[in-house]
Write an enzyme that holds these catalytic residues in place. Structure first.
Site, PDB file in Angstrom:
ATOM      1  N   GLY A  86     -13.517  -5.658  25.923  1.00 56.99           N
ATOM      2  CA  GLY A  86     -12.536  -5.839  24.998  1.00 56.99           C
ATOM      3  C   GLY A  86     -12.022  -4.731  23.883  1.00 56.99           C
ATOM      4  O   GLY A  86     -12.078  -3.649  24.078  1.00 56.99           O
ATOM      5  N   ILE A  87     -11.839  -5.390  22.720  1.00 60.17           N
ATOM      6  CA  ILE A  87     -11.509  -4.314  21.713  1.00 60.17           C
ATOM      7  C   ILE A  87     -12.636  -3.394  21.103  1.00 60.17           C
ATOM      8  O   ILE A  87     -12.325  -2.281  20.951  1.00 60.17           O
ATOM      9  CB  ILE A  87     -11.043  -5.145  20.431  1.00 60.17           C
ATOM     10  CG1 ILE A  87      -9.692  -5.869  20.620  1.00 60.17           C
ATOM     11  CG2 ILE A  87     -10.858  -4.249  19.034  1.00 60.17           C
ATOM     12  CD1 ILE A  87      -9.042  -6.899  19.465  1.00 60.17           C
ATOM     13  N   ASP A 134     -24.412  -5.017  21.923  1.00 63.33           N
ATOM     14  CA  ASP A 134     -23.832  -6.070  22.612  1.00 63.33           C
ATOM     15  C   ASP A 134     -25.006  -7.071  23.375  1.00 63.33           C
ATOM     16  O   ASP A 134     -26.047  -6.529  23.461  1.00 63.33           O
ATOM     17  CB  ASP A 134     -22.911  -5.853  23.571  1.00 63.33           C
ATOM     18  CG  ASP A 134     -21.695  -6.931  23.622  1.00 63.33           C
ATOM     19  OD1 ASP A 134     -22.021  -8.025  24.223  1.00 63.33           O
ATOM     20  OD2 ASP A 134     -20.532  -6.317  23.291  1.00 63.33           O
ATOM     21  N   ASP A 156     -29.015 -14.201  15.924  1.00 64.87           N
ATOM     22  CA  ASP A 156     -30.259 -13.935  15.233  1.00 64.87           C
ATOM     23  C   ASP A 156     -30.334 -12.579  14.215  1.00 64.87           C
ATOM     24  O   ASP A 156     -30.405 -11.433  14.571  1.00 64.87           O
ATOM     25  CB  ASP A 156     -31.407 -13.608  16.274  1.00 64.87           C
ATOM     26  CG  ASP A 156     -32.799 -13.843  16.007  1.00 64.87           C
ATOM     27  OD1 ASP A 156     -33.037 -13.320  14.795  1.00 64.87           O
ATOM     28  OD2 ASP A 156     -33.620 -14.027  16.722  1.00 64.87           O
ATOM     29  N   TYR A 203     -13.120 -20.494  12.710  1.00 67.27           N
ATOM     30  CA  TYR A 203     -12.857 -19.132  12.985  1.00 67.27           C
ATOM     31  C   TYR A 203     -12.107 -18.386  11.887  1.00 67.27           C
ATOM     32  O   TYR A 203     -12.416 -17.361  11.247  1.00 67.27           O
ATOM     33  CB  TYR A 203     -12.060 -19.002  14.174  1.00 67.27           C
ATOM     34  CG  TYR A 203     -11.778 -17.588  14.504  1.00 67.27           C
ATOM     35  CD1 TYR A 203     -12.504 -16.805  15.188  1.00 67.27           C
ATOM     36  CD2 TYR A 203     -10.355 -17.228  14.463  1.00 67.27           C
ATOM     37  CE1 TYR A 203     -12.207 -15.481  15.568  1.00 67.27           C
ATOM     38  CE2 TYR A 203      -9.892 -15.878  14.645  1.00 67.27           C
ATOM     39  CZ  TYR A 203     -11.021 -14.917  15.419  1.00 67.27           C
ATOM     40  OH  TYR A 203     -10.470 -13.551  15.746  1.00 67.27           O
ATOM     41  N   LYS A 226     -13.398 -15.247   9.543  1.00 63.28           N
ATOM     42  CA  LYS A 226     -12.643 -13.960   9.348  1.00 63.28           C
ATOM     43  C   LYS A 226     -12.050 -13.916   7.801  1.00 63.28           C
ATOM     44  O   LYS A 226     -12.299 -12.551   7.506  1.00 63.28           O
ATOM     45  CB  LYS A 226     -11.617 -13.903  10.387  1.00 63.28           C
ATOM     46  CG  LYS A 226     -12.179 -13.882  11.824  1.00 63.28           C
ATOM     47  CD  LYS A 226     -12.961 -12.884  11.979  1.00 63.28           C
ATOM     48  CE  LYS A 226     -13.099 -12.408  13.751  1.00 63.28           C
ATOM     49  NZ  LYS A 226     -14.003 -11.475  14.135  1.00 63.28           N
ATOM     50  N   VAL A 285      -4.065 -10.301  20.684  1.00 61.16           N
ATOM     51  CA  VAL A 285      -4.519  -9.222  21.792  1.00 61.16           C
ATOM     52  C   VAL A 285      -5.105 -10.123  22.718  1.00 61.16           C
ATOM     53  O   VAL A 285      -6.359 -10.653  22.786  1.00 61.16           O
ATOM     54  CB  VAL A 285      -5.613  -8.089  20.963  1.00 61.16           C
ATOM     55  CG1 VAL A 285      -5.750  -7.144  22.380  1.00 61.16           C
ATOM     56  CG2 VAL A 285      -4.606  -7.410  20.019  1.00 61.16           C
TER      57      VAL A 285
END
Length: 257
Positions: free
Chosen positions: A30-31, A50, A74, A163, A167, A196
């Site tokens: 992804g981005i 990741d 975590d 969400y 953000k 996106v």
């Protein structure tokens, strides 16, 4: 100053980040994957953090970088993995926090567990990775931090309470970093992408919904990974040295404040 501000990624002059060391969270795809590739193409040494092991190892191999597995939910593991990445690089010049998760739940049905998980990954993990990076950046007297927020941080939306709030917190946290660490030569900026089409949120969209999003942009299209990666790249370059504490929209004009 070296080079000129980037245009399209395929038109850039390579080498502007030679000798720079970068850590990208969420860089397996992804981005985040696009940003990791853009930094590596300019000569940076890149470590991808990741939880997706196979995708992360493949992405790192494709750009000549390294991969460290991490569970950003975590806090202890986030700290461990970031310290490992910095140690493997022998320092850090650029930190890009791109990892994040998305959910759509009506506010009345939103659970504390869902709220906490989004904040743990979308916001708290950034605090942890930035603290680790700062231990090296502050003594060095320089550094670039780029945190991925979202158009939702400024616009919000139905069924996006957790969400959007997480953000918005990214934007506020990044501004605090800019104020506190600027005297050490560290810049901190957030990017607020619009729509996106990546793997995140794929299960929540339909062709009709995508068409309605496209109609919101004066440019008549949705953003691409390259659109966001180009801004992240610029914020990692010497040319952006006087830009800090900003929440930069990459929304095709859907949000302009």
């Amino acid at each position: 100053m070296i080079g000129a501000p980037p245009g399209r990624l395929d038109d850039r002059v390579d080498g502007r980040l030679i000798g720079r060391r970068a850590v990208v969270t969420g860089g397996a795809r992804g981005i985040g994957g696009g940003i990791a590739a853009a930094l590596a193409a300019e000569g940076a040494q890149v470590v991808i953090l990741d939880r997706l092991v196979a995708e992360g190892e493949r992405a790192a191999a494709e750009i000549g970088g390294r991969f460290v597995e991490v569970d950003l939910a975590d806090a202890a593991d986030a700290e461990r993995a970031t310290e490992q990445a910095v140690a493997e690089l022998g320092g850090i010049d650029v930190l890009v926090n791109c990892a994040g998760i998305f959910s759509r739940t009506q506010l009345i049905d939103l659970t504390v567990a869902e709220w906490d998980l989004l904040f743990a990954i979308n916001t708290r993990a950034m605090l942890t990775t930035m603290q680790v990076a700062a231990r090296t950046m502050i003594p060095a007297g320089s550094g670039r931090i780029v945190n991925l927020a979202s158009m939702a941080a400024k616009k919000g939306g139905a069924s996006e309470a957790a969400y959007a709030a997480s953000k918005a917190a990214v934007v506020a946290l990044t501004r605090a970093v800019a104020f506190e660490w600027g005297r050490h030569g560290i810049t901190a900026n957030s990017i607020c992408p619009g729509y996106v089409l990546t793997e995140m949120g794929a299960g929540t969209r339909t062709p009709e919904l995508v068409a309605s999003w496209e109609a919101l942009s004066p440019l008549g299209r949705l953003g691409t990974i390259d659109d966001v990666a180009a801004v992240a790249l610029f914020l990692s370059l010497p040319e952006s040295a006087y830009l800090t504490g900003q929440a930069i929209n990459v929304t095709g004009g859907m949000v302009t404040h």
